[in-house]
Structure formats: C-alpha cells, structure tokens
Scaffold this motif. Sequence first.
Motif, PDB file in Angstrom:
ATOM      1  N   THR A 109      11.438  44.488 -13.962  1.00 25.96           N
ATOM      2  CA  THR A 109      10.321  44.413 -14.839  1.00 25.96           C
ATOM      3  C   THR A 109       9.288  44.857 -14.133  1.00 25.96           C
ATOM      4  OG1 THR A 109       8.963  43.223 -16.440  1.00 25.96           O
ATOM      5  CG2 THR A 109      10.047  42.010 -14.863  1.00 25.96           C
ATOM      6  N   THR A 110       8.434  45.824 -14.634  1.00 29.87           N
ATOM      7  CA  THR A 110       7.242  46.192 -13.861  1.00 29.87           C
ATOM      8  C   THR A 110       5.901  45.428 -14.284  1.00 29.87           C
ATOM      9  OG1 THR A 110       6.817  48.122 -15.450  1.00 29.87           O
ATOM     10  CG2 THR A 110       8.558  48.474 -13.494  1.00 29.87           C
ATOM     11  N   LYS A 111       6.124  44.546 -15.053  1.00 33.18           N
ATOM     12  CA  LYS A 111       4.996  44.072 -15.792  1.00 33.18           C
ATOM     13  C   LYS A 111       3.922  43.329 -15.047  1.00 33.18           C
ATOM     14  CE  LYS A 111       4.423  40.027 -18.741  1.00 33.18           C
ATOM     15  NZ  LYS A 111       4.780  39.050 -19.651  1.00 33.18           N
ATOM     16  N   PHE A 112       4.523  42.701 -14.241  1.00 31.87           N
ATOM     17  CA  PHE A 112       3.752  41.745 -13.144  1.00 31.87           C
ATOM     18  C   PHE A 112       3.237  42.585 -11.904  1.00 31.87           C
ATOM     19  CE2 PHE A 112       7.032  38.920 -14.778  1.00 31.87           C
ATOM     20  CZ  PHE A 112       6.293  38.032 -15.535  1.00 31.87           C
ATOM     21  N   ALA A 113       3.679  43.763 -11.504  1.00 30.79           N
ATOM     22  CA  ALA A 113       3.378  44.757 -10.666  1.00 30.79           C
ATOM     23  C   ALA A 113       2.167  45.335 -11.033  1.00 30.79           C
ATOM     24  CB  ALA A 113       4.464  45.282 -10.033  1.00 30.79           C
ATOM     25  N   GLU A 114       2.427  45.947 -12.364  1.00 31.07           N
ATOM     26  CA  GLU A 114       1.304  46.566 -13.072  1.00 31.07           C
ATOM     27  C   GLU A 114       0.202  45.860 -13.202  1.00 31.07           C
ATOM     28  OE1 GLU A 114       3.293  47.926 -16.392  1.00 31.07           O
ATOM     29  OE2 GLU A 114       4.457  49.597 -15.376  1.00 31.07           O
ATOM     30  N   GLU A 115       0.252  44.598 -13.310  1.00 21.70           N
ATOM     31  CA  GLU A 115      -0.783  43.777 -13.749  1.00 21.70           C
ATOM     32  C   GLU A 115      -1.593  43.535 -12.484  1.00 21.70           C
ATOM     33  OE1 GLU A 115      -3.672  42.081 -15.906  1.00 21.70           O
ATOM     34  OE2 GLU A 115      -2.061  42.888 -16.562  1.00 21.70           O
ATOM     35  N   ALA A 116      -0.754  43.210 -11.340  1.00 22.25           N
ATOM     36  CA  ALA A 116      -1.413  43.037  -9.949  1.00 22.25           C
ATOM     37  C   ALA A 116      -2.199  44.324  -9.730  1.00 22.25           C
ATOM     38  CB  ALA A 116      -0.359  42.752  -8.949  1.00 22.25           C
ATOM     39  N   MET A 117      -1.557  45.695  -9.756  1.00 25.37           N
ATOM     40  CA  MET A 117      -2.282  46.749  -9.414  1.00 25.37           C
ATOM     41  C   MET A 117      -3.484  46.925  -9.950  1.00 25.37           C
ATOM     42  SD  MET A 117      -0.379  48.324  -6.833  1.00 25.37           S
ATOM     43  CE  MET A 117      -0.825  49.787  -6.963  1.00 25.37           C
TER      44      MET A 117
ATOM     45  N   VAL B 183       4.684  48.820  -8.001  1.00 23.34           N
ATOM     46  CA  VAL B 183       5.690  49.153  -9.145  1.00 23.34           C
ATOM     47  C   VAL B 183       7.019  49.692  -8.485  1.00 23.34           C
ATOM     48  CG1 VAL B 183       6.151  50.181 -11.178  1.00 23.34           C
ATOM     49  CG2 VAL B 183       3.955  49.317 -10.812  1.00 23.34           C
ATOM     50  N   LEU B 184       8.014  48.919  -8.561  1.00 25.53           N
ATOM     51  CA  LEU B 184       9.354  49.437  -8.220  1.00 25.53           C
ATOM     52  C   LEU B 184       9.768  50.411  -9.454  1.00 25.53           C
ATOM     53  CD1 LEU B 184      11.648  49.209  -6.455  1.00 25.53           C
ATOM     54  CD2 LEU B 184      12.742  47.438  -7.761  1.00 25.53           C
ATOM     55  N   THR B 185      10.100  51.553  -9.102  1.00 22.34           N
ATOM     56  CA  THR B 185      10.533  52.713  -9.778  1.00 22.34           C
ATOM     57  C   THR B 185      11.984  52.955  -9.609  1.00 22.34           C
ATOM     58  OG1 THR B 185      10.568  54.252  -7.992  1.00 22.34           O
ATOM     59  CG2 THR B 185       8.498  54.068  -9.275  1.00 22.34           C
ATOM     60  N   LYS B 186      12.792  53.371 -10.503  1.00 26.39           N
ATOM     61  CA  LYS B 186      14.028  53.799 -10.415  1.00 26.39           C
ATOM     62  C   LYS B 186      14.384  54.466  -9.267  1.00 26.39           C
ATOM     63  CE  LYS B 186      17.547  55.089 -13.547  1.00 26.39           C
ATOM     64  NZ  LYS B 186      18.020  55.755 -14.809  1.00 26.39           N
TER      65      LYS B 186
END
Length: 88
Positions: free
Chosen positions: A76-84, A46-49
């Motif tokens: 958008t963090t949607k895809f990274a959160e799902e992958a995690m 997830v890429l944070t600010k």
Amino acid sequence: MKWVENSTPEAIAQSISPQFPDADLEILTKVVKRYKDQDTWKPDLVLTKEGLNHMMDIVELAGELDKRAPYEKIVTTKFAEEAMKNIQ
C-alpha cells in the motif's frame, strides 16, 4: 532518505552503528556500500512495482525467496505518499 542518498557508506555506517553493537564497523560499512550499490535505498518513499521486483530479485538471488508475492496484495502506498507530502 535524502541524507542516506547524499552520504558516504562510512558516514551511514557510523550513524547506524549504535543499532548494531555487535557488528564490526568495517563490515557494517561494506554492507551499507552494497545496499547503496544495489540502489536499495530510494529517495522516494513510495514502493513501486518495479522497486518491489528489484527487491525480490535480490532476495531471490540470495536463495531466500521461494515464491513472489503480487504487488497489489502486499503493497500500500498510502502512508508513503502522505509522508512525501510532508517533506516536500
């Protein structure tokens, strides 16, 4: 990302060298080491600010960034959160 976090620059460079057939392995190793030293690759996808700002700092220092983009407009963090979720 866990493998990258736990591997040496030499091992990573060797692993990715087929994607860079014209690159000298010694130079590729130096680039990987620089990325690791800069903490460019994070174990959390997830890429944070703060992460985006860190990346923009690096690009800005290289003289390649004229204007910073707002986090909310480009991330958008949607895809990274799902992958995690799938790797835990």
